[in-house]
Scaffold this motif. Structure first.
Motif, PDB file in Angstrom:
ATOM      1  N   LEU A 192      -1.799   1.311  -8.652  1.00 61.32           N
ATOM      2  CA  LEU A 192      -0.839   0.626  -9.516  1.00 61.32           C
ATOM      3  C   LEU A 192       0.560   0.907  -8.987  1.00 61.32           C
ATOM      4  CD1 LEU A 192      -2.280   1.781 -12.966  1.00 61.32           C
ATOM      5  CD2 LEU A 192      -2.448  -0.538 -12.059  1.00 61.32           C
ATOM      6  N   ILE A 193       1.419  -0.121  -8.992  1.00 58.51           N
ATOM      7  CA  ILE A 193       2.810   0.104  -8.573  1.00 58.51           C
ATOM      8  C   ILE A 193       3.689   0.070  -9.812  1.00 58.51           C
ATOM      9  CG2 ILE A 193       4.753  -0.769  -7.215  1.00 58.51           C
ATOM     10  CD1 ILE A 193       2.785  -1.838  -5.181  1.00 58.51           C
ATOM     11  N   ALA A 194       4.255   1.224 -10.131  1.00 60.14           N
ATOM     12  CA  ALA A 194       5.154   1.328 -11.288  1.00 60.14           C
ATOM     13  C   ALA A 194       6.530   0.804 -10.893  1.00 60.14           C
ATOM     14  CB  ALA A 194       5.241   2.777 -11.747  1.00 60.14           C
ATOM     15  N   LEU A 195       7.336   0.459 -11.889  1.00 53.98           N
ATOM     16  CA  LEU A 195       8.690  -0.051 -11.634  1.00 53.98           C
ATOM     17  C   LEU A 195       9.489   0.932 -10.768  1.00 53.98           C
ATOM     18  CD1 LEU A 195      10.927  -2.163 -12.111  1.00 53.98           C
ATOM     19  CD2 LEU A 195      11.462  -1.009 -14.253  1.00 53.98           C
ATOM     20  N   LYS A 196       9.327   2.231 -11.058  1.00 49.04           N
ATOM     21  CA  LYS A 196      10.044   3.266 -10.309  1.00 49.04           C
ATOM     22  C   LYS A 196       9.634   3.241  -8.830  1.00 49.04           C
ATOM     23  CE  LYS A 196      11.184   8.161 -10.902  1.00 49.04           C
ATOM     24  NZ  LYS A 196      10.886   9.360 -11.690  1.00 49.04           N
ATOM     25  N   GLU A 197       8.326   3.109  -8.584  1.00 52.06           N
ATOM     26  CA  GLU A 197       7.824   3.049  -7.200  1.00 52.06           C
ATOM     27  C   GLU A 197       8.325   1.791  -6.492  1.00 52.06           C
ATOM     28  OE1 GLU A 197       3.486   5.282  -7.285  1.00 52.06           O
ATOM     29  OE2 GLU A 197       3.630   3.337  -8.272  1.00 52.06           O
ATOM     30  N   TRP A 198       8.290   0.661  -7.207  1.00 51.96           N
ATOM     31  CA  TRP A 198       8.742  -0.624  -6.669  1.00 51.96           C
ATOM     32  C   TRP A 198      10.212  -0.549  -6.229  1.00 51.96           C
ATOM     33  CZ3 TRP A 198       6.600  -5.418  -5.648  1.00 51.96           C
ATOM     34  CH2 TRP A 198       7.455  -6.527  -5.613  1.00 51.96           C
ATOM     35  N   CYS A 199      11.051  -0.011  -7.127  1.00 52.28           N
ATOM     36  CA  CYS A 199      12.480   0.093  -6.814  1.00 52.28           C
ATOM     37  C   CYS A 199      12.718   1.053  -5.647  1.00 52.28           C
ATOM     38  CB  CYS A 199      13.261   0.556  -8.044  1.00 52.28           C
ATOM     39  SG  CYS A 199      13.359  -0.725  -9.310  1.00 52.28           S
ATOM     40  N   HIS A 200      11.986   2.154  -5.633  1.00 52.61           N
ATOM     41  CA  HIS A 200      12.124   3.128  -4.547  1.00 52.61           C
ATOM     42  C   HIS A 200      11.824   2.474  -3.200  1.00 52.61           C
ATOM     43  CE1 HIS A 200      12.054   6.961  -2.456  1.00 52.61           C
ATOM     44  NE2 HIS A 200      10.877   6.653  -1.972  1.00 52.61           N
ATOM     45  N   GLN A 256       0.844  -1.208   0.000  1.00 52.64           N
ATOM     46  CA  GLN A 256       0.000   0.000   0.000  1.00 52.64           C
ATOM     47  C   GLN A 256       0.876   1.254   0.000  1.00 52.64           C
ATOM     48  OE1 GLN A 256      -2.288  -0.788   3.530  1.00 52.64           O
ATOM     49  NE2 GLN A 256      -3.915  -1.867   2.426  1.00 52.64           N
ATOM     50  N   GLU A 257       1.939   1.239   0.813  1.00 53.09           N
ATOM     51  CA  GLU A 257       2.809   2.414   0.916  1.00 53.09           C
ATOM     52  C   GLU A 257       3.742   2.543  -0.284  1.00 53.09           C
ATOM     53  OE1 GLU A 257       4.644   2.610   4.797  1.00 53.09           O
ATOM     54  OE2 GLU A 257       2.693   2.542   5.805  1.00 53.09           O
ATOM     55  N   CYS A 258       3.947   1.428  -0.988  1.00 57.80           N
ATOM     56  CA  CYS A 258       4.764   1.443  -2.214  1.00 57.80           C
ATOM     57  C   CYS A 258       4.100   2.294  -3.297  1.00 57.80           C
ATOM     58  CB  CYS A 258       4.882   0.022  -2.761  1.00 57.80           C
ATOM     59  SG  CYS A 258       6.536  -0.623  -2.678  1.00 57.80           S
ATOM     60  N   ASP A 259       2.775   2.291  -3.290  1.00 62.86           N
ATOM     61  CA  ASP A 259       2.000   3.014  -4.298  1.00 62.86           C
ATOM     62  C   ASP A 259       1.992   4.501  -3.932  1.00 62.86           C
ATOM     63  OD1 ASP A 259       0.244   3.808  -6.258  1.00 62.86           O
ATOM     64  OD2 ASP A 259      -1.532   2.928  -5.304  1.00 62.86           O
ATOM     65  N   GLY A 260       3.113   5.171  -4.242  1.00 62.08           N
ATOM     66  CA  GLY A 260       3.319   6.558  -3.819  1.00 62.08           C
ATOM     67  C   GLY A 260       2.231   7.517  -4.262  1.00 62.08           C
ATOM     68  N   ASP A 261       1.748   7.383  -5.513  1.00 66.42           N
ATOM     69  CA  ASP A 261       0.723   8.318  -6.012  1.00 66.42           C
ATOM     70  C   ASP A 261      -0.706   7.811  -5.788  1.00 66.42           C
ATOM     71  OD1 ASP A 261       0.648   6.271  -7.836  1.00 66.42           O
ATOM     72  OD2 ASP A 261       1.320   7.468  -9.551  1.00 66.42           O
TER      73      ASP A 261
END
Length: 225
Positions: A211-219, A202-207
């Motif tokens: 949806l979790i984008a690759l950029k969010e996942w890596c972050h 849930q917190e991975c989904d920054g926006d």
């Protein structure tokens, strides 16, 4: 048999009508094959189902209702008390998860040494570099301080495992975005052991676009761009 090559989505089964035309109808949960205890699953209604057949059959029968929309597979195994995830625990979660992903790839690589098949040649080449590195932290129940120290010291060994897991999940469709249903298989198998995984995703989904984008996942895993 008109149903032989006719595909129905989960929770439905093929049924031929009087003219012999195949249709998908809801699976009768009572007609699901018997399961073993370890095949039980917990639904988001906090109810234990004998297996995924019974869960998705029930969901299908509730189609169009609020209960049907809200019912999903929560995790593998019978329902049990899952403690809430604290701020401290969710901060530690990426350390364990990164280490776990690295060790899974090492296991796959070792298995492929005898019989190839799990990893592609390109994947094997990437994992081989990690496997042969004598500074690699071997699998074990390590304190978080050691995991953090190793991540900072051997950062390059953790980048590929994090990318690999994202692409393993990003299948339906492969669009560099992870949906709730793409995350479900990993989440459902880990919840009983790692109760922070739901909050972590849930917190991975920054926006907060679900949806979790690759950029969010890596972050989330501390992997730099």
């Amino acid at each position: 048999d008109p149903c032989r090559n006719f595909h129905c989505k989960r929770g439905k089964v093929c049924h031929a009508d009087k003219e012999g035309k195949p249709h998908c109808i809801c699976q009768d949960p009572a007609a699901c094959p018997p399961t073993k205890d370890y095949e039980h699953v917990c639904g988001t209604d906090n109810k234990t189902y004998d297996g995924t057949c019974q869960l998705f059959g029930t969901k299908c029968q509730l189609e169009g209702t609020k209960m049907g929309r809200q019912l999903h597979l929560d995790y593998m195994g019978s329902c049990k008390y899952i403690p809430p995830c604290t701020d401290y625990e969710v901060d530690q979660f990426p350390l364990r998860m990164r280490d776990w992903l690295k060790n899974i790839l090492i296991q796959y690589y070792e298995r492929d040494l005898n019989t190839s098949g799990i990893l592609t040649e390109k994947q094997r080449n990437k994992v081989e570099k990690i496997y042969q590195n004598d500074k690699r932290l071997v699998a074990g129940d390590h304190p978080v301080e050691l995991l953090l120290h190793d991540f900072e010291k051997n950062y390059h060994m953790y980048v590929y495992p994090v990318h690999w897991q994202f692409h393993q999940l990003d299948q339906h469709p492969a669009d560099r975005l992870l949906t709730h249903s793409e995350l479900a298989p990993l989440r459902a198998s880990l919840v009983p052991m790692e109760h922070c995984i739901t909050r972590f995703f849930q917190e991975c989904d920054g926006d907060q676009d679900k949806l979790i984008a690759l950029k969010e996942w890596c972050h989330c895993f501390g992997i730099k761009e």
